[in-house]
Design a protein around this motif. Sequence first.
Motif, mmCIF file in Angstrom:
data_model
loop_
_atom_site.group_PDB
_atom_site.id
_atom_site.type_symbol
_atom_site.label_atom_id
_atom_site.label_comp_id
_atom_site.label_asym_id
_atom_site.label_seq_id
_atom_site.Cartn_x
_atom_site.Cartn_y
_atom_site.Cartn_z
ATOM 1 N N GLN A 20 -41.914 -53.914 36.390
ATOM 2 C CA GLN A 20 -41.420 -52.614 35.919
ATOM 3 C C GLN A 20 -39.901 -52.598 35.920
ATOM 4 O OE1 GLN A 20 -43.291 -49.971 34.672
ATOM 5 N NE2 GLN A 20 -41.277 -49.261 34.052
ATOM 6 N N GLN A 21 -39.297 -53.158 36.951
ATOM 7 C CA GLN A 21 -37.834 -53.202 37.031
ATOM 8 C C GLN A 21 -37.268 -54.054 35.895
ATOM 9 O OE1 GLN A 21 -36.283 -54.692 40.722
ATOM 10 N NE2 GLN A 21 -34.162 -54.362 40.139
ATOM 11 N N ASP A 24 -37.595 -52.055 32.715
ATOM 12 C CA ASP A 24 -36.595 -50.987 32.662
ATOM 13 C C ASP A 24 -35.221 -51.544 32.303
ATOM 14 O OD1 ASP A 24 -38.556 -49.167 33.328
ATOM 15 O OD2 ASP A 24 -37.974 -49.030 35.448
ATOM 16 N N GLU A 25 -34.870 -52.688 32.873
ATOM 17 C CA GLU A 25 -33.589 -53.313 32.569
ATOM 18 C C GLU A 25 -33.537 -53.767 31.111
ATOM 19 O OE1 GLU A 25 -32.945 -56.386 35.455
ATOM 20 O OE2 GLU A 25 -32.817 -54.952 37.110
ATOM 21 N N GLU A 28 -32.978 -50.691 28.984
ATOM 22 C CA GLU A 28 -31.588 -50.241 29.084
ATOM 23 C C GLU A 28 -30.664 -51.145 28.272
ATOM 24 O OE1 GLU A 28 -28.174 -49.379 32.466
ATOM 25 O OE2 GLU A 28 -30.245 -49.649 33.097
#
Length: 60
Positions: A20-21, A24-25, A28
């Motif tokens: 998930q991280q 998300d990165e 972005e």
Amino acid sequence: MNNIEPTGATGGNDVAGTDQQAFDEAVETAQVNAMVGQAVGSLATMHVMDYAGEMLKDEG
């Protein structure tokens, strides 16, 4: 009845959190790239319009 046997997989939540991280990165980064692309395109358009205006002045 259902006999559910453990698979021995550990840290499933940790892996999901890491995924998930990373996602998300990536989102972005894609958003920043889109904003930069729009800014560059806008700047290029402005320069082309200025150039076209100067060319029309020279012709007139």
